[in-house]
Design an enzyme around this catalytic site. Structure first.
Site, mmCIF file in Angstrom:
data_model
loop_
_atom_site.group_PDB
_atom_site.id
_atom_site.type_symbol
_atom_site.label_atom_id
_atom_site.label_comp_id
_atom_site.label_asym_id
_atom_site.label_seq_id
_atom_site.Cartn_x
_atom_site.Cartn_y
_atom_site.Cartn_z
ATOM 1 N N ASN A 7 -11.973 -16.266 -54.830
ATOM 2 C CA ASN A 7 -10.569 -15.680 -55.118
ATOM 3 C C ASN A 7 -9.640 -16.590 -54.254
ATOM 4 O OD1 ASN A 7 -8.178 -14.272 -55.550
ATOM 5 N ND2 ASN A 7 -8.915 -12.364 -54.693
ATOM 6 N N ARG A 93 -11.612 -15.478 -59.741
ATOM 7 C CA ARG A 93 -10.571 -14.740 -60.188
ATOM 8 C C ARG A 93 -9.566 -15.535 -60.268
ATOM 9 N NH1 ARG A 93 -8.372 -9.216 -56.979
ATOM 10 N NH2 ARG A 93 -6.921 -8.711 -58.895
ATOM 11 N N HIS A 182 -4.421 -6.291 -63.000
ATOM 12 C CA HIS A 182 -5.552 -5.449 -62.443
ATOM 13 C C HIS A 182 -6.667 -5.171 -63.670
ATOM 14 C CE1 HIS A 182 -2.869 -3.640 -59.323
ATOM 15 N NE2 HIS A 182 -3.452 -4.378 -58.653
ATOM 16 N N LEU A 211 -4.262 2.384 -58.081
ATOM 17 C CA LEU A 211 -3.276 2.699 -56.834
ATOM 18 C C LEU A 211 -3.678 2.072 -55.283
ATOM 19 C CD1 LEU A 211 -2.604 6.498 -57.558
ATOM 20 C CD2 LEU A 211 -1.484 4.448 -58.737
ATOM 21 N N ASN A 213 -2.115 -1.452 -52.907
ATOM 22 C CA ASN A 213 -0.829 -2.230 -52.183
ATOM 23 C C ASN A 213 -0.198 -2.703 -53.405
ATOM 24 O OD1 ASN A 213 0.565 -2.806 -50.387
ATOM 25 N ND2 ASN A 213 -0.166 -4.711 -50.063
ATOM 26 N N GLY A 214 -0.859 -3.081 -54.408
ATOM 27 C CA GLY A 214 -0.365 -3.284 -55.682
ATOM 28 C C GLY A 214 -0.824 -1.987 -56.767
ATOM 29 N N ARG A 243 6.573 -3.751 -53.461
ATOM 30 C CA ARG A 243 7.143 -3.837 -54.968
ATOM 31 C C ARG A 243 7.937 -2.631 -55.243
ATOM 32 N NH1 ARG A 243 2.004 -5.735 -57.134
ATOM 33 N NH2 ARG A 243 1.644 -8.125 -56.224
ATOM 34 N N ASP A 285 1.928 0.197 -45.900
ATOM 35 C CA ASP A 285 0.803 0.960 -45.930
ATOM 36 C C ASP A 285 0.730 2.473 -46.118
ATOM 37 O OD1 ASP A 285 -1.617 2.202 -44.859
ATOM 38 O OD2 ASP A 285 -2.138 0.405 -44.690
ATOM 39 N N ARG A 287 -0.987 5.120 -45.521
ATOM 40 C CA ARG A 287 -1.439 5.956 -44.507
ATOM 41 C C ARG A 287 -0.219 6.006 -43.467
ATOM 42 N NH1 ARG A 287 -6.852 2.363 -43.870
ATOM 43 N NH2 ARG A 287 -5.391 0.935 -44.592
ATOM 44 N N ILE A 334 -5.414 3.541 -52.506
ATOM 45 C CA ILE A 334 -4.926 4.871 -52.224
ATOM 46 C C ILE A 334 -5.327 6.021 -53.207
ATOM 47 C CG2 ILE A 334 -2.679 6.107 -52.824
ATOM 48 C CD1 ILE A 334 -1.279 3.598 -52.041
ATOM 49 N N ASN A 337 -9.107 6.756 -51.707
ATOM 50 C CA ASN A 337 -9.144 7.326 -50.356
ATOM 51 C C ASN A 337 -8.181 8.760 -50.256
ATOM 52 O OD1 ASN A 337 -11.095 5.755 -49.100
ATOM 53 N ND2 ASN A 337 -9.615 3.931 -49.594
ATOM 54 N N GLU A 390 -14.133 -5.202 -58.130
ATOM 55 C CA GLU A 390 -13.764 -6.108 -59.153
ATOM 56 C C GLU A 390 -14.829 -7.459 -58.786
ATOM 57 O OE1 GLU A 390 -9.794 -5.518 -57.221
ATOM 58 O OE2 GLU A 390 -8.956 -6.168 -59.214
HETATM 59 P P1 ADP Z 1 -4.853 -4.250 -52.360
HETATM 60 O O1 ADP Z 1 -3.889 -3.845 -53.584
HETATM 61 O O2 ADP Z 1 -4.172 -5.079 -51.297
HETATM 62 O O3 ADP Z 1 -6.220 -4.601 -53.095
HETATM 63 P P2 ADP Z 1 -5.946 -1.794 -51.364
HETATM 64 O O4 ADP Z 1 -6.728 -1.269 -52.779
HETATM 65 O O5 ADP Z 1 -6.995 -2.022 -50.182
HETATM 66 O O6 ADP Z 1 -4.897 -2.836 -51.549
HETATM 67 O O7 ADP Z 1 -5.018 -0.375 -51.052
HETATM 68 C C1 ADP Z 1 -4.287 -0.371 -49.814
HETATM 69 C C2 ADP Z 1 -3.810 0.953 -49.780
HETATM 70 O O8 ADP Z 1 -4.909 1.913 -49.613
HETATM 71 C C3 ADP Z 1 -2.900 1.017 -48.727
HETATM 72 O O9 ADP Z 1 -1.659 1.727 -48.605
HETATM 73 C C4 ADP Z 1 -3.782 2.233 -47.735
HETATM 74 O O10 ADP Z 1 -2.901 2.991 -47.154
HETATM 75 C C5 ADP Z 1 -4.564 2.769 -48.623
HETATM 76 N N1 ADP Z 1 -5.808 3.075 -48.004
HETATM 77 C C6 ADP Z 1 -6.846 2.060 -47.606
HETATM 78 N N2 ADP Z 1 -7.822 2.730 -47.062
HETATM 79 C C7 ADP Z 1 -7.482 4.066 -46.755
HETATM 80 C C8 ADP Z 1 -7.895 5.298 -46.228
HETATM 81 N N3 ADP Z 1 -9.136 5.194 -45.715
HETATM 82 N N4 ADP Z 1 -7.223 6.326 -46.378
HETATM 83 C C9 ADP Z 1 -6.176 6.576 -47.028
HETATM 84 N N5 ADP Z 1 -5.485 5.515 -47.619
HETATM 85 C C10 ADP Z 1 -6.219 4.214 -47.650
#
Ligand code: ADP
Length: 404
Positions: A7, A93, A182, A211, A213-214, A243, A285, A287, A334, A337, A390
């Site tokens: 990637n 990718r 995605h 769900l 970061n994107g 975004r 983030d 969290r 998101i 988790n 992925e």
């Molecule tokens: P990307 O789009 O960069 O691949 P991810 O799928 O890793 O992003 O998602 C990032 C989001 O996931 C962040 O907002 C983060 O808060 C949330 N996240 C990641 N791990 C956890 C966790 N253990 N508990 C709660 N939220 C999490």
């Protein structure tokens, strides 16, 4: 066969070597700050342990980054393959396949040229993806390579879902339309949902909620994408980490005129300084936004409410688009988790036959995350958590294409 997944970003190259016999990850690495003139960085992990943590000289280009990746993988002390020849294929990718690619393809000069033609549609990612492909082809000339596009799965959308209501000539002349992103994740997760439920994809209407970061949602009817929330770029849809998601395009002109910004400066703000970050003023983030909201920060609470509300609206509209829904699936950072967010999104959907089981859902709280049904036993619509992967999806496509 061992398959290398690449990637490539404009200044980075992420890689993963997968043994297709058991789909295990043999090594995972990241080369960063390529071509920036500053010290480069390379780290490689094997069995979760860092075997390379290098921060020395500048890394000139992606060819050098590929050479560093290969020397780590073949290192005589800690390497996972004896020589490059053990790597059967490389899966790349690629962000934007435009309307040309509705599936993954073996890379040849014509495919490279088509990815190049799509640069105007994916100006941030396609040039970098192409650099990664060219560097790997230069360094591993005998190894077959496959391109897996983020947009491909969405190519089955009907025109009524992918067209924008601007004059038709812009579609004809400039290919202005919804493409969606995605796709590799939505495809993997929807297919896995059918397997997990023991059903034929043909018999299912699924809404996948990726769900992270994107973020994007996808309506999958009989195994095919019929609509998705991201658009000509990944900016459209629900509120994301940085975004804005969808809004009236007049907002752009209004802010530009009042703040003396150009359109591209404003779009940069919409892409990088908006979303959870821009609304909460705390973080991109989830969290951190959750923590701040719990402590009473009203803007963090608003950002969270906007995200939940936006996801709910898409779920409702995709259920309407498919004349109903059989499964709603949560995935990515998101979605996998954050059990509380799933609970809040699914509140009050009983009118549509979807009822979350609060206890089952909570039992999946991080780190106990795995594939599971979290809807109540009497819920007509199944609600699931299916972790996305992925890299495995790219590796499977690569294996299938190079074995043909
Ligand atoms: P990307 O789009 O960069 O691949 P991810 O799928 O890793 O992003 O998602 C990032 C989001 O996931 C962040 O907002 C983060 O808060 C949330 N996240 C990641 N791990 C956890 C966790 N253990 N508990 C709660 N939220 C999490």
């Amino acid at each position: 066969m061992k398959i290398l997944i690449v990637n490539a970003g404009s200044s980075s190259l992420k890689y993963q070597l997968i043994d297709m016999q058991d789909e295990s990850t043999l090594a995972k690495g990241l080369v960063e700050r390529i071509g920036m003139g500053t010290k480069g960085h390379h780290e490689c992990k094997i069995d979760g342990k860092k075997v390379v943590d290098w921060n020395e000289a500048p890394i000139e280009n992606h060819v050098q980054a590929c050479q560093m990746m290969l020397s780590a993988l073949t290192d005589k002390d800690f390497g996972v393959v004896k020589s490059m020849d053990e790597i059967g294929a490389v899966g790349h990718r690629v962000l934007h396949g435009g309307s040309k690619f509705s599936a993954s393809v073996v890379i040849d000069d014509a495919v490279e040229a088509a990815i190049e033609e799509n640069i105007p549609l994916g100006p941030l990612h396609n040039p970098a993806n192409l650099q990664g492909i060219r560097a790997c082809r230069a360094v591993m000339p005998g190894t077959p390579m496959v391109a897996v596009f983020d947009t491909a799965f969405h190519q089955t959308m009907p025109p009524k879902a992918y067209m924008y209501g601007v004059p038709y000539e812009y579609y004809e002349k400039l290919h202005v339309r919804r493409y969606g992103f995605h796709g590799t994740s939505h495809r993997f997760v929807s297919k896995r949902t059918a397997e997990f439920l023991g059903k034929n994809p043909e018999d299912l209407r699924i809404i996948t909620c990726h769900l992270g970061n994107g973020s994007s949602l996808c309506a999958v009817d009989k195994g095919k994408c019929v609509d998705t929330s991201m658009g000509i770029t990944p900016l459209e849809g629900v509120l994301m980490g940085t975004r804005s998601g969808s809004m009236d395009p007049a907002v752009v002109e209004y802010i530009c005129n009042n703040e003396g910004l150009t359109v591209s400066e404003m779009l940069n703000i919409c892409n990088k300084k908006s979303g959870l970050l821009g609304i909460s003023g705390v973080s991109n983030d989830m969290r951190d936004v959750d923590d701040a909201a719990t402590k009473g920060n009203p803007r963090a609470q608003l950002a969270r409410d906007m995200l939940v509300y936006g996801i709910r609206k898409y779920i409702g509209s995709y259920a309407a688009a498919m004349n109903g829904v059989d499964a709603i699936v949560f995935t990515a950072g998101i979605g996998e988790n954050n059990y509380k967010l799933r609970e809040d999104v699914m509140q009050g959907f009983e009118f549509m036959g979807a009822k979350i089981d609060v206890e089952k859902n909570k039992a999946l709280a991080w780190p106990n995350v795995h594939e599971a049904v979290v809807s109540a036993d009497d819920s007509k619509v199944k609600i699931l958590v299916i972790p996305t992967n992925e890299e495995i999806a790219i590796a499977r496509d690569t294996l299938e294409l190079v074995s043909k």
